[in-house]
Motif scaffolding. Structure first.
Motif, PDB file in Angstrom:
ATOM      1  N   UNK A   1      -9.850  -7.792 -14.074  1.00 45.61           N
ATOM      2  CA  UNK A   1      -8.684  -8.827 -13.583  1.00 45.61           C
ATOM      3  C   UNK A   1      -9.247 -10.394 -13.412  1.00 45.61           C
ATOM      4  N   UNK A   2      -8.456 -10.991 -14.261  1.00 40.88           N
ATOM      5  CA  UNK A   2      -8.709 -12.543 -14.372  1.00 40.88           C
ATOM      6  C   UNK A   2      -7.664 -13.197 -13.199  1.00 40.88           C
ATOM      7  N   UNK A   3      -8.160 -13.614 -12.180  1.00 39.59           N
ATOM      8  CA  UNK A   3      -7.381 -14.333 -11.107  1.00 39.59           C
ATOM      9  C   UNK A   3      -7.082 -15.728 -11.448  1.00 39.59           C
ATOM     10  N   UNK A   4      -6.164 -16.317 -10.684  1.00 38.70           N
ATOM     11  CA  UNK A   4      -5.355 -17.268 -10.988  1.00 38.70           C
ATOM     12  C   UNK A   4      -6.554 -18.570 -10.672  1.00 38.70           C
ATOM     13  N   UNK A   5      -7.470 -18.200  -9.541  1.00 36.20           N
ATOM     14  CA  UNK A   5      -8.491 -19.263  -9.140  1.00 36.20           C
ATOM     15  C   UNK A   5      -9.670 -19.047 -10.200  1.00 36.20           C
ATOM     16  N   UNK A   6      -9.562 -18.066 -11.388  1.00 36.90           N
ATOM     17  CA  UNK A   6     -10.629 -18.171 -12.314  1.00 36.90           C
ATOM     18  C   UNK A   6     -11.765 -17.097 -11.901  1.00 36.90           C
ATOM     19  N   UNK A   7     -11.685 -16.284 -10.887  1.00 39.36           N
ATOM     20  CA  UNK A   7     -12.623 -15.231 -10.744  1.00 39.36           C
ATOM     21  C   UNK A   7     -12.401 -13.959 -11.474  1.00 39.36           C
ATOM     22  N   UNK A   8     -13.179 -13.525 -11.997  1.00 36.44           N
ATOM     23  CA  UNK A   8     -13.176 -12.195 -12.653  1.00 36.44           C
ATOM     24  C   UNK A   8     -13.943 -11.084 -12.075  1.00 36.44           C
ATOM     25  N   UNK A   9     -12.880 -10.032 -11.931  1.00 35.33           N
ATOM     26  CA  UNK A   9     -13.176  -8.983 -11.066  1.00 35.33           C
ATOM     27  C   UNK A   9     -13.320  -7.843 -12.206  1.00 35.33           C
ATOM     28  N   UNK A  10     -14.158  -7.075 -11.917  1.00 32.98           N
ATOM     29  CA  UNK A  10     -14.407  -5.982 -12.763  1.00 32.98           C
ATOM     30  C   UNK A  10     -14.577  -4.707 -12.009  1.00 32.98           C
TER      31      UNK A  10
ATOM     32  N   UNK B   1     -23.890 -10.652 -10.858  1.00 32.25           N
ATOM     33  CA  UNK B   1     -22.322 -10.857 -10.060  1.00 32.25           C
ATOM     34  C   UNK B   1     -22.711 -11.723  -8.810  1.00 32.25           C
ATOM     35  N   UNK B   2     -21.557 -12.504  -8.335  1.00 34.90           N
ATOM     36  CA  UNK B   2     -21.556 -13.338  -7.379  1.00 34.90           C
ATOM     37  C   UNK B   2     -21.491 -12.390  -6.022  1.00 34.90           C
ATOM     38  N   UNK B   3     -20.780 -11.221  -6.156  1.00 37.09           N
ATOM     39  CA  UNK B   3     -20.847  -9.999  -5.019  1.00 37.09           C
ATOM     40  C   UNK B   3     -20.180  -8.711  -5.768  1.00 37.09           C
ATOM     41  N   UNK B   4     -20.798  -7.639  -5.310  1.00 36.88           N
ATOM     42  CA  UNK B   4     -20.091  -6.463  -5.492  1.00 36.88           C
ATOM     43  C   UNK B   4     -20.067  -5.711  -4.540  1.00 36.88           C
ATOM     44  N   UNK B   5     -19.419  -4.327  -4.462  1.00 34.32           N
ATOM     45  CA  UNK B   5     -19.320  -3.383  -3.606  1.00 34.32           C
ATOM     46  C   UNK B   5     -18.465  -2.090  -4.105  1.00 34.32           C
ATOM     47  N   UNK B   6     -18.292  -1.116  -3.271  1.00 35.38           N
ATOM     48  CA  UNK B   6     -17.614   0.053  -3.282  1.00 35.38           C
ATOM     49  C   UNK B   6     -16.445   0.154  -2.436  1.00 35.38           C
ATOM     50  N   UNK B   7     -15.393   0.693  -2.969  1.00 41.42           N
ATOM     51  CA  UNK B   7     -14.111   1.074  -2.198  1.00 41.42           C
ATOM     52  C   UNK B   7     -14.006   2.326  -2.630  1.00 41.42           C
ATOM     53  N   UNK B   8     -13.120   3.342  -1.705  1.00 37.82           N
ATOM     54  CA  UNK B   8     -12.762   4.527  -1.940  1.00 37.82           C
ATOM     55  C   UNK B   8     -11.559   4.182  -2.917  1.00 37.82           C
ATOM     56  N   UNK B   9     -11.362   5.267  -3.647  1.00 35.19           N
ATOM     57  CA  UNK B   9     -10.128   5.561  -4.554  1.00 35.19           C
ATOM     58  C   UNK B   9      -9.464   6.927  -4.295  1.00 35.19           C
ATOM     59  N   UNK B  10      -8.210   6.953  -4.753  1.00 31.48           N
ATOM     60  CA  UNK B  10      -7.498   8.177  -4.670  1.00 31.48           C
ATOM     61  C   UNK B  10      -8.443   9.325  -5.386  1.00 31.48           C
TER      62      UNK B  10
ATOM     63  N   UNK C   1     -15.721 -18.664 -11.256  1.00 35.67           N
ATOM     64  CA  UNK C   1     -15.864 -19.562 -12.513  1.00 35.67           C
ATOM     65  C   UNK C   1     -17.259 -20.276 -12.563  1.00 35.67           C
ATOM     66  N   UNK C   2     -17.808 -20.872 -11.383  1.00 36.76           N
ATOM     67  CA  UNK C   2     -19.170 -21.498 -11.376  1.00 36.76           C
ATOM     68  C   UNK C   2     -20.120 -20.555 -11.992  1.00 36.76           C
ATOM     69  N   UNK C   3     -20.272 -19.358 -11.501  1.00 36.06           N
ATOM     70  CA  UNK C   3     -21.180 -18.500 -12.060  1.00 36.06           C
ATOM     71  C   UNK C   3     -20.888 -18.141 -13.464  1.00 36.06           C
ATOM     72  N   UNK C   4     -19.746 -18.088 -14.061  1.00 32.43           N
ATOM     73  CA  UNK C   4     -19.637 -17.531 -15.415  1.00 32.43           C
ATOM     74  C   UNK C   4     -19.838 -18.700 -16.296  1.00 32.43           C
ATOM     75  N   UNK C   5     -19.953 -20.028 -15.790  1.00 33.27           N
ATOM     76  CA  UNK C   5     -20.139 -21.010 -16.764  1.00 33.27           C
ATOM     77  C   UNK C   5     -21.650 -21.459 -16.844  1.00 33.27           C
ATOM     78  N   UNK C   6     -22.593 -20.634 -16.043  1.00 34.54           N
ATOM     79  CA  UNK C   6     -23.854 -21.134 -16.104  1.00 34.54           C
ATOM     80  C   UNK C   6     -24.784 -20.768 -17.306  1.00 34.54           C
TER      81      UNK C   6
END
Length: 144
Positions: free
Chosen positions: A75-84, A118-127, A139-144
């Motif tokens: 997911x590429x968010x409008x603020x430029x954050x990429x979520x995997x 990653x700047x941050x990571x975690x775990x969520x429950x899924x169905x 975005x700052x991290x991706x362009x380093x």
């Protein structure tokens, strides 16, 4: 009198998702598809692809349930954050914190790599008793 403000231009959130077999081939395909998608989005993809490779590998090694696939989401968010996101079938097997690993071991470095990139990571429950391991790159991290 009403003043007109400049129009705000926002980028829509972009999504990519694919379900893959919980095999080594599926993990390899996740990496290749992520590389292709990020290239299509014109994003630098080296760090993100390393994260996808590690999370997909973990899904196949530790999250596999016979007959069930894993899912890769980008997911590429409008603020430029990429979520995997990688969702596997083993919600009962949560990843352990990235502990130090002896240099001569061939495994156990996956989450250390994710933590490093990653700047941050975690775990969520899924169905369906599943879990989603996610990582985000700003975005700052991706362009380093």
């Amino acid at each position: 009198m009403r003043q007109n403000s400049p129009a705000q231009v926002t980028s829509p959130t972009r999504h990519f998702a694919v379900q893959l077999s919980a095999t080594r081939r599926g993990a390899r395909l996740a990496r290749l598809l992520a590389e292709r998608q990020l290239d299509d989005w014109e994003l630098p993809f080296e760090d993100a692809v390393q994260i996808v490779a590690e999370l997909a590998s973990n899904a196949v090694l530790h999250g596999r349930v016979l007959g069930r696939d894993f899912r890769l989401g980008l997911e590429l968010r409008a603020d430029g954050t990429l979520r995997i996101e990688v969702t596997d079938a083993r919600g009962d097997r949560l990843p352990l914190p990235a502990d130090p690993v002896a240099d001569d071991l061939e495994s156990g470095r996956g989450l250390r790599i994710v933590t490093a990139y990653a700047d941050r990571w975690g775990v969520d429950e899924a169905p369906a008793h599943a879990k989603t391991v996610w990582a985000e790159l700003t975005p700052d991290r991706r362009h380093q």
